[in-house]
Design a protein around this motif. Structure first.
Motif, PDB file in Angstrom:
ATOM      1  N   VAL A 218       0.859  -1.189   0.000  1.00 15.24           N
ATOM      2  CA  VAL A 218       0.000   0.000   0.000  1.00 15.24           C
ATOM      3  C   VAL A 218       0.894   1.238   0.000  1.00 15.24           C
ATOM      4  O   VAL A 218       1.769   1.386   0.854  1.00 15.24           O
ATOM      5  N   GLY A 219       0.718   2.126  -0.980  1.00 13.66           N
ATOM      6  CA  GLY A 219       1.519   3.344  -1.069  1.00 13.66           C
ATOM      7  C   GLY A 219       2.982   3.102  -1.375  1.00 13.66           C
ATOM      8  O   GLY A 219       3.833   3.930  -1.027  1.00 13.66           O
ATOM      9  N   TYR A 220       3.299   2.005  -2.059  1.00  9.15           N
ATOM     10  CA  TYR A 220       4.690   1.596  -2.255  1.00  9.15           C
ATOM     11  C   TYR A 220       5.243   1.954  -3.640  1.00  9.15           C
ATOM     12  O   TYR A 220       6.428   2.220  -3.781  1.00  9.15           O
ATOM     13  N   PHE A 221       4.405   2.000  -4.652  1.00 10.30           N
ATOM     14  CA  PHE A 221       4.873   2.076  -6.041  1.00 10.30           C
ATOM     15  C   PHE A 221       4.815   3.486  -6.623  1.00 10.30           C
ATOM     16  O   PHE A 221       4.099   4.364  -6.142  1.00 10.30           O
ATOM     17  N   ASP A 222       5.590   3.655  -7.705  1.00 13.94           N
ATOM     18  CA  ASP A 222       5.563   4.905  -8.466  1.00 13.94           C
ATOM     19  C   ASP A 222       4.592   4.828  -9.644  1.00 13.94           C
ATOM     20  O   ASP A 222       4.023   5.848 -10.053  1.00 13.94           O
ATOM     21  N   THR A 223       4.425   3.630 -10.192  1.00 15.36           N
ATOM     22  CA  THR A 223       3.653   3.433 -11.417  1.00 15.36           C
ATOM     23  C   THR A 223       2.943   2.087 -11.332  1.00 15.36           C
ATOM     24  O   THR A 223       3.482   1.133 -10.775  1.00 15.36           O
ATOM     25  N   PHE A 224       1.740   2.020 -11.898  1.00 13.25           N
ATOM     26  CA  PHE A 224       1.113   0.707 -12.073  1.00 13.25           C
ATOM     27  C   PHE A 224       0.643   0.560 -13.512  1.00 13.25           C
ATOM     28  O   PHE A 224       0.377   1.541 -14.214  1.00 13.25           O
ATOM     29  N   THR A 225       0.558  -0.689 -13.953  1.00 11.19           N
ATOM     30  CA  THR A 225       0.020  -0.985 -15.273  1.00 11.19           C
ATOM     31  C   THR A 225      -0.843  -2.224 -15.165  1.00 11.19           C
ATOM     32  O   THR A 225      -0.560  -3.136 -14.382  1.00 11.19           O
ATOM     33  N   THR A 226      -1.930  -2.252 -15.919  1.00 12.79           N
ATOM     34  CA  THR A 226      -2.857  -3.380 -15.861  1.00 12.79           C
ATOM     35  C   THR A 226      -3.670  -3.445 -17.144  1.00 12.79           C
ATOM     36  O   THR A 226      -3.725  -2.486 -17.914  1.00 12.79           O
ATOM     37  N   ASP A 227      -4.272  -4.602 -17.382  1.00 16.57           N
ATOM     38  CA  ASP A 227      -5.162  -4.804 -18.520  1.00 16.57           C
ATOM     39  C   ASP A 227      -6.474  -5.325 -17.934  1.00 16.57           C
ATOM     40  O   ASP A 227      -6.695  -6.529 -17.881  1.00 16.57           O
ATOM     41  N   PRO A 228      -7.343  -4.441 -17.470  1.00 18.89           N
ATOM     42  CA  PRO A 228      -8.450  -4.856 -16.611  1.00 18.89           C
ATOM     43  C   PRO A 228      -9.614  -5.500 -17.353  1.00 18.89           C
ATOM     44  O   PRO A 228      -9.841  -5.220 -18.538  1.00 18.89           O
ATOM     45  N   PRO A 229     -10.390  -6.352 -16.663  1.00 20.71           N
ATOM     46  CA  PRO A 229     -11.692  -6.757 -17.194  1.00 20.71           C
ATOM     47  C   PRO A 229     -12.552  -5.503 -17.354  1.00 20.71           C
ATOM     48  O   PRO A 229     -12.288  -4.484 -16.701  1.00 20.71           O
ATOM     49  N   GLU A 230     -13.612  -5.561 -18.180  1.00 22.86           N
ATOM     50  CA  GLU A 230     -14.281  -4.318 -18.552  1.00 22.86           C
ATOM     51  C   GLU A 230     -15.727  -4.176 -18.102  1.00 22.86           C
ATOM     52  O   GLU A 230     -16.468  -3.382 -18.666  1.00 22.86           O
ATOM     53  N   THR A 231     -16.145  -4.929 -17.087  1.00 23.31           N
ATOM     54  CA  THR A 231     -17.386  -4.535 -16.435  1.00 23.31           C
ATOM     55  C   THR A 231     -17.062  -3.305 -15.589  1.00 23.31           C
ATOM     56  O   THR A 231     -15.926  -3.126 -15.149  1.00 23.31           O
ATOM     57  N   LEU A 232     -18.059  -2.460 -15.358  1.00 21.06           N
ATOM     58  CA  LEU A 232     -17.803  -1.260 -14.561  1.00 21.06           C
ATOM     59  C   LEU A 232     -17.349  -1.615 -13.154  1.00 21.06           C
ATOM     60  O   LEU A 232     -16.487  -0.941 -12.576  1.00 21.06           O
ATOM     61  N   GLU A 233     -17.914  -2.682 -12.589  1.00 24.22           N
ATOM     62  CA  GLU A 233     -17.505  -3.123 -11.253  1.00 24.22           C
ATOM     63  C   GLU A 233     -16.019  -3.479 -11.228  1.00 24.22           C
ATOM     64  O   GLU A 233     -15.276  -3.062 -10.341  1.00 24.22           O
ATOM     65  N   ALA A 234     -15.606  -4.283 -12.213  1.00 26.06           N
ATOM     66  CA  ALA A 234     -14.215  -4.737 -12.252  1.00 26.06           C
ATOM     67  C   ALA A 234     -13.268  -3.570 -12.512  1.00 26.06           C
ATOM     68  O   ALA A 234     -12.179  -3.495 -11.927  1.00 26.06           O
TER      69      ALA A 234
END
Length: 357
Positions: A218-234
């Motif tokens: 938690v609060g550790y990174f400078d950058t994140f990257t992801t390829d998320p699922p595309e429901t609004l919840e997800a």
């Protein structure tokens, strides 16, 4: 039937808000190609909308579908197009960068090395809605993060990594540390094995983003990257986890969002969420940045009631736009607790389940 009538019928059948302009985009795509998957790619409309427009056109005898699943306008269909001034879609994409605006001349060795290192990568499987991107896309992501000052000497969080961005980042020699949080045991083992053998500053851990983020990150990174699922919840939960992992203002997040499984209405709702709830700025949206390699389970996971859909793609048709967001003063992640959500299925999803429509 006029274009407005087609749009109303498609909206009623799919539950996805559809305008006459949306129908025109599909018609324009069909005048350029008879191949369904290319039309999905060029029309930039949800899969369900494109499929239903074609079905309406077929039922009203404006198009016909041959034995190979190719779609052609009938003489009546050609008159329909002409009377409404609909012309073939033209492609002005730069062939050198494939429309990304990112050159890879300085990273040719990384492209070659990545291909060599990942030749034995695990196959994409339906369990986690996997489908990885091309090598040029992976390295372009590295180049984009580096160009924006979000990679060199930085701590990078990768939420889900069937694309193996972590390995490419490690091979680039730029990030200080890369942590992968991945639900697939095969990928966790594969990434850790490669990192150990190649001496990369990369570590993968088993993680489901519906669960709380490990406290140490938690609060550790400078950058994140992801390829998320595309429901609004997800999308909400995935963005919340990524942002919860960032250390403060001026940090960045990168992720893809399609038009194939996300209408502009969904884009609008999601963008409001980013700006109003999470307090970030959207700095970049690069259209069709991410090109995906066709996955083996595609035809078995989608609807089979349309003959023109059950056709093997002839191109890397599935694409997404690349977003970059930057945290502002007062930005918010999310409460760090378990958050169950629907990952893959809504009215705009590509994966089909009986009764979902």
């Amino acid at each position: 039937m006029d274009i407005k009538g087609i749009a109303e019928e498609v909206c009623k059948k799919t539950g996805v808000e559809t305008t006459g302009r949306d129908v025109e985009k599909v018609l324009s795509g069909l005048t350029s190609s008879s191949h369904f998957w290319e039309v999905v790619c060029t029309a930039r409309e949800p899969f369900s909308v494109v499929a239903e427009v074609v079905e309406v056109l077929k039922r009203t005898r404006l198009v016909k579908v041959d034995e190979q699943g190719d779609i052609y306008f009938t003489p009546e269909g050609m008159k329909f197009l002409k009377s409404r001034g609909i012309t073939p879609r033209k492609d002005y994409t730069c062939p050198a960068c494939e429309g990304r605006g990112i050159g890879l001349e300085k990273l040719k060795e990384l492209v070659q090395k990545f291909d060599e290192v990942t030749a034995d990568r695990p196959k994409a499987i339906i369990d986690y809605d996997q489908g990885f991107v091309t090598t040029r896309t992976v390295v372009s992501r590295i180049a984009l993060m580096a160009d924006r000052g979000d990679l060199e000497g930085k701590k990078l969080l990768v939420l889900g990594d069937d694309d193996l961005v972590s390995i490419a980042a490690g091979l680039s020699g730029m990030p200080a540390e890369v942590v992968v949080m991945e639900i697939d045991d095969r990928l966790v083992e594969y990434i850790n094995d490669k990192a150990t053998k190649l001496g990369l500053p990369v570590k993968a851990i088993k993680y489901d983003f519906r669960e709380k983020l490990p406290d140490e990150y938690v609060g550790y990174f400078d950058t994140f990257t992801t390829d998320p699922p595309e429901t609004l919840e997800a999308l909400e939960v995935c963005m919340g986890r990524g942002l919860t992992g960032l250390s403060g203002e001026g940090c960045a997040g990168y992720f893809g969002l399609t038009r194939t499984e996300a209408s502009l209405k969904k884009w609008n709702l999601f963008q409001q969420m980013l700006v109003d709830k999470f307090k970030v700025a959207i700095t970049d949206i690069i259209d069709d940045f991410n090109h995906y390699v066709n996955w083996d389970y595609l035809l078995g996971s989608i609807r089979d009631d349309y003959s023109f859909v059950q056709v093997k793609p002839r191109l890397n048709w599935y694409r997404s736009s690349m977003y970059r967001i930057e945290t502002l003063s007062g930005f918010k992640g999310m409460e760090n607790k378990s958050m169950p959500c629907e990952l893959y299925i809504d009215q705009e999803a590509l994966i089909y389940r009986p009764g979902q429509m």
